[in-house]
Motif scaffolding. Sequence first.
Motif, PDB file in Angstrom:
ATOM      1  N   ALA A 214      14.859 -17.626 -37.801  1.00  0.00           N
ATOM      2  CA  ALA A 214      12.977 -17.664 -37.320  1.00  0.00           C
ATOM      3  C   ALA A 214      12.770 -17.686 -36.361  1.00  0.00           C
ATOM      4  CB  ALA A 214      12.952 -18.865 -38.623  1.00  0.00           C
ATOM      5  N   LEU A 215      13.287 -18.251 -35.316  1.00  0.00           N
ATOM      6  CA  LEU A 215      12.797 -18.477 -34.425  1.00  0.00           C
ATOM      7  C   LEU A 215      13.019 -17.209 -33.086  1.00  0.00           C
ATOM      8  CD1 LEU A 215      12.912 -22.050 -34.083  1.00  0.00           C
ATOM      9  CD2 LEU A 215      10.441 -20.341 -33.622  1.00  0.00           C
TER      10      LEU A 215
ATOM     11  N   ARG B  69      17.060 -20.761 -38.577  1.00  0.00           N
ATOM     12  CA  ARG B  69      16.110 -21.131 -37.679  1.00  0.00           C
ATOM     13  C   ARG B  69      16.556 -20.778 -36.747  1.00  0.00           C
ATOM     14  NH1 ARG B  69      11.989 -23.492 -38.822  1.00  0.00           N
ATOM     15  NH2 ARG B  69      11.154 -24.941 -37.476  1.00  0.00           N
ATOM     16  N   LEU B  70      17.985 -19.766 -35.892  1.00  0.00           N
ATOM     17  CA  LEU B  70      17.627 -18.773 -34.417  1.00  0.00           C
ATOM     18  C   LEU B  70      17.523 -17.591 -35.450  1.00  0.00           C
ATOM     19  CD1 LEU B  70      21.215 -18.921 -33.612  1.00  0.00           C
ATOM     20  CD2 LEU B  70      19.308 -19.983 -32.291  1.00  0.00           C
TER      21      LEU B  70
ATOM     22  N   LYS C  61      20.601 -24.085 -38.370  1.00  0.00           N
ATOM     23  CA  LYS C  61      20.785 -23.349 -37.565  1.00  0.00           C
ATOM     24  C   LYS C  61      20.788 -21.542 -37.569  1.00  0.00           C
ATOM     25  CE  LYS C  61      21.558 -27.589 -35.094  1.00  0.00           C
ATOM     26  NZ  LYS C  61      22.455 -28.704 -34.003  1.00  0.00           N
TER      27      LYS C  61
END
Lengths: 1005, 241, 166
Positions: free
Chosen positions: B62-63, B59-60, B56
């Motif tokens: 990446a996003l 992902r934080l 996660k």
Amino acid sequence: MKGSVLIIGGSIAGVQAALDLADSGFYVHLVEMTSGIGGAMSQLDKTFPTNDCSACILSPKLVECGRHLNINLLTLSELEEINGEPGNFKVKVRQHPRYVDPTKCISCGECAAKCPKKVDDLFNLDMNKRKAIYLKYPQTVPLKYAIDPQHCIWLNKPGKCGACAKVCPADAINFDDTESIHELEVGAVLMSPGFRPYNPEKLDFTGYGRLKNVVTSMEFERLLSPSGPCTGHMERPSDGKEPTRVAWLQCVGSRDENRSCNSYCSSVCCMYAIKQAVIAKEHAASDLAASIYYMDMRTHGKGFEAYFERAKDQGVQFRRSRVHSITPLAEDNLQVQYADEEGTLQRDEVDLVVLSVGMEMTTKSQELAHLLDVELNENNFIKTDPFNPVATSRPGIFVCGAVSEPKDIPQSVVEASAAALEIEKMLSDSRWQETQEAQFPAERNVFAEAPKIGVFVCSCGINIAGVVDVKDVTEYSAQLPDVVFSQNNLFSCSQDTIDQMAKTIQEQGLNRVVVASCTPRTHESLFQETLRDAGLNKYLFEMANIRDQDSWVHQNDPEAATLKAKDLVRMAVARVRGANALPYNQVAVTKAALVIGGGMAGMTSALALANQGFPVTLVEKADKLGGNANRLFHTWQGIEVRQQLEKTISKVFYHDNIELKLGTTVEKATGSVGKFTTTLSDGAKLEHGTTLMAVGGKPLIPTGDHQYLYGSNKQVKTLLEVDEMLLTDINMGSIKQAVFIHCVGSRIPEQPYCSRVCCTHAIEQAVHLKKLNPEMDIFMLYRDIRTYGQREAVYKEARSLGILFIRYDLDNLPQVNEEDGQLQVLVQDHVLLRQVKFNPDLLVLATAVVAHPETKDLAKVYKCPINQEGFLLEAHMKLRPVDFATDGVYLAGLCHYPKPLEESIAQAQAAASRASLILARDMVPAESITAEVDPRKCVGCGMCTKLCPYNATTLDLDTMVASVETSLCKGCGACVAGCRSDAIILKNIANEHLMAAVDAALMEM
Amino acid sequence: MAMSMANTIDIASLSRQVKGEIETKFPEAHIDFCLTCGLCASGCPATGLEGLDPRKFLRLLALGQDEELRSTKWIYSCTNCMRCAYVCPMNIDVGRLVMLVRGMRSKEERPTNLQKSCDLQKASNSTGIPNSDFVWVVGDVLEEVREEEPEWADLQAPMDKQGAMFYLNQNAKEPTVEPEEMVPLWKILHKVGIDWTYSSEWWDGANYCLFPGDPEDWEYTVRKQAETVDALGCPTYINTE
Amino acid sequence: MYYATLEGLRRFDIPHKFEFVSIITLYAQWIREGRLKVDPAWNIEGLKFTVQDPCKLVRQGIGDPVAEDLRFVIKQVVGEENFIDVWPNKSNNYCCGGGGGALQSGFVDNRRTYGKFKFDQLTTTGADVVITPCHNCHGQVMDICDHFGGTFKTTHLWNWIVKAMV
């Protein structure tokens, strides 16, 4: 130019190529490193997606290879040296001593029983022991013992043991055996050495090598196999307990650049894990909990997705997570710890962990590549070209199977035939130059003899004997009327048993034979040939299927199964008693081919046949050649399709041996293998010996829940539409944000299969767009990324360029809306579980590939089946991937299943190879079991002429009596069933034969 | 599953500054390579803490969830143990990325004691005792042992011995709070009979400057150690933990 | 901390003339060479020992070889039969939960939740003594033992070597 070929590696691919080449006029030297052929397939228990017993479907091919007059099997052998040039290679093959004279060995096993030296059994991955004198496995070919020189006591200390030599009844042991060098001249070389399963020993976190109940998938195959270390009773290594909870860990040694350095996907592991889970559940006495831990489920082949869905229905658990560590628990159990999709840690306790290990190139194969001077690719596999997938970097050296990329059995078999084709093309002038014709002894006329029936009851290892009391059945058979001989065999299809059977027939003067074993589908022709070797007509034979129809289905009731086996044998004996010798009909081959479909597959097949000198008619319904390839921009390797396509089209166009018929379709056809007559839409009537169907497929038009504003918003395109834009140089670089949606119309209840090509195609296209404009934001909304094999590199490249992948599932489809002409896409991120909003100026739909509806009609014309999804259905998904059950008709390309260009090309080459087998001969065998009219009973109603699908029956209007043209009759029996006056019979399947069997079935025991 | 609009990530308004900064400082960060396979999270004891885990966290990045990255306490629950990097199929070193995110906080925004340990070590040693105290404690404890344990009457604890074969560092915890814990090692070295020495400067082996996220601080303390050992001319530097 | 110096020298390319080694490597070497003579005879009660592999020394530092050395030394010192290994271990072992500055950072609940992995793993061995060759591990293991009500002792390695020296 030489008419012989060197094949290196007795894998299924090597074996298939050897058979194709030897059957089409080339002499083959098949070099195998170990003491027997069969490769990795021989170690498998069952094969997906049909759940066929692997050894059972492989064995007939191996036996055929071993018996083939034009295949020289060189076991324990390695290539030593190669010189010369394509067409004229000089090679040296070193053959290591076997220390057992194969001409004397009768495979009785006395030697191994007495040998005092126990050695780890490599075939069973060292999970049990064999002796220093050994048989590689029970069905191995050649079925001859060999001495392991590393471990044999005598060979290491002469004079010290010699037990085997003392007990050998055939005097076959030869401690003085020496190695030999074979100097051969061959026209071409084919590499088919297979792969090695990844060894996970260095992956400490898996516990492999330290925790006994962590095994590799190959080891698990052996644990499941009847010929494995626990004779198929599925025992876990630590304590022999039957596991009730089993976990499979995917991607061990695949898709991992860190610890295993294998960045590619091994293509087959997802499917074999599901298969193992399903088979393990079947094996288990009680309910077995099976769970598969995975990253992307890759069930991209024909029938795979349905298999996956079925496994879910059967209770196999699929957990989307790669597992970090396996921890030991009490009682040798294991803990699997994983983060679920929400990010919560979960722990499962299991009895056994199976590591789904990937495929690797062996060191030996790398050395071989070096010796042959062929290039390797970045993954250390043999480098090939997408437009000629079986050619290596060196002319005259070809490759097939897993040594050029991880692949499954059907694809390996396709490549084997494709490689055979390329070699046939190259050496076509030397066809039949170095081969011999099979000679059978003169057939004994048994017409006037009283029936003397022999019954051979097969144990099939424990496949049959584990349930059925085969001794009892054998004794029972001996008492049946006219049975003069009965015998039980461990494996009736093994080479020594076959030879023994022929001898027994002669010695006992048998004139009818029954084999009670497995299925005639795979084994009938083998046993029939044995009859011919013994001087009997092959139709004086019956099989009783006491395995598939008995031991396998009545595992829990051995007593009833034994009774049923007796019933089946009694029926077979009753039937064979009335069997007659039938003529071996033949048809003269019309040496011309019809290829239907002018796409890349059709053109490839047409050229392949035309280049061998066979006239080809190529029929294409559109008014231009090229099919779907016209709309393709790049292959996944980034190679432009158009250039290659144009080259191929012009070759077809200008080929002297190809007659091109554009804008034409097939109307109807008659005849069969060797002699077809096809009527085309332009009225032309073609005479041809074989038919190849390569009618392609087409992209689905998105509808319903999966329409995503396609057709109403101009910014929504399909993959092929974007390809076309790229082909026409429309500027795509100004796009700011592109979103791709995968699986549009695939893997949904209405269209359940995976279209195989779209993941790779979409990602390659996204990569291209990103390179056009690195500022472009690109997002891929996917369900599972299925960039199988080396295509994984494209997926990696896309991520490395910053293309972001977000997973959705069927319960949570992306929402596509339009606001003031602006697209809006909403999807939930699979990691953060938060909604993500896009406003793309391009939305690309990766739509399914579907079969043309007309495929069904064409299939009917040539009596070929299609599957539920409208694709043509091949003869056998595993081992006959380009054949139909109907002889002389072949298939290739998208009409079989969605596939990328390079696979279509390989399949087209394979289909051409199979067709060459027919076209290379003047005569081909025709059906012997044909219909026959009894003119005394015929009332001349003409019903049979209406029913016959082959137009083999005619009614003589003068005599009003029907007759059958034997050369056209396929023995389907439609006329027999339809004849209201009982005037037509099928030879050897007449009422008397059937009633004899029925009477026997109902007889009081 | 119903999606709530409240937490919607609008791609159009992403900054992805944190990611950009990481990639500038550490071009091999390979954040985008992530397969989201979960191997890291499966083996990480910090999974679930503060609602995050290594996957996660990536992902934080990446996003572009920069605000959350800058504020989450998770970066101090990740212990940089690298159990994730040990198996990550894409060789992503999450621990190092966490360090870089830690470094994006101002010193005031960091956990006080973490920064303090480093600041002290930069001055001398991580507990902040004067170097003279260290020298005195070593001498005092040595004397005590020699007196109370006759069999160890010739025990040594050399300080700044030029040209000794071995240099030994010392975690500052011992001279500060449990000086008797230094003795066993001295005894072992004595028994083996090697020629060793402490240094009266830059002697602390704790190296806390690795953790607050300023590489220059870490570099400074290691450089000081290296200079000290080379100045003493010891061919071997023994790390005591 | 082994890794900080090792990686610091490497990453910042700091010039130095010395060789950088771990005391654990030397213990093992000295015992093998007979320079450090130890005898487990003292352990007549059969105290059971297990070990913590410091991440910075093992996984990030020298890897499995130093973990093997560590086990070799412990076994020589306490008796082979008195050593019970943890799982996972060596390069794949869990962090104690105090590493990376966590022990200093102050988020105690998170640190202990993390440390529960270590506590459970150590408790499973049933050992009386946990050897922690790193101060950070030492502090964290003591804390979680105390917090979760463990019964094992947390100690450095050197005390036991001295006990076994002959």
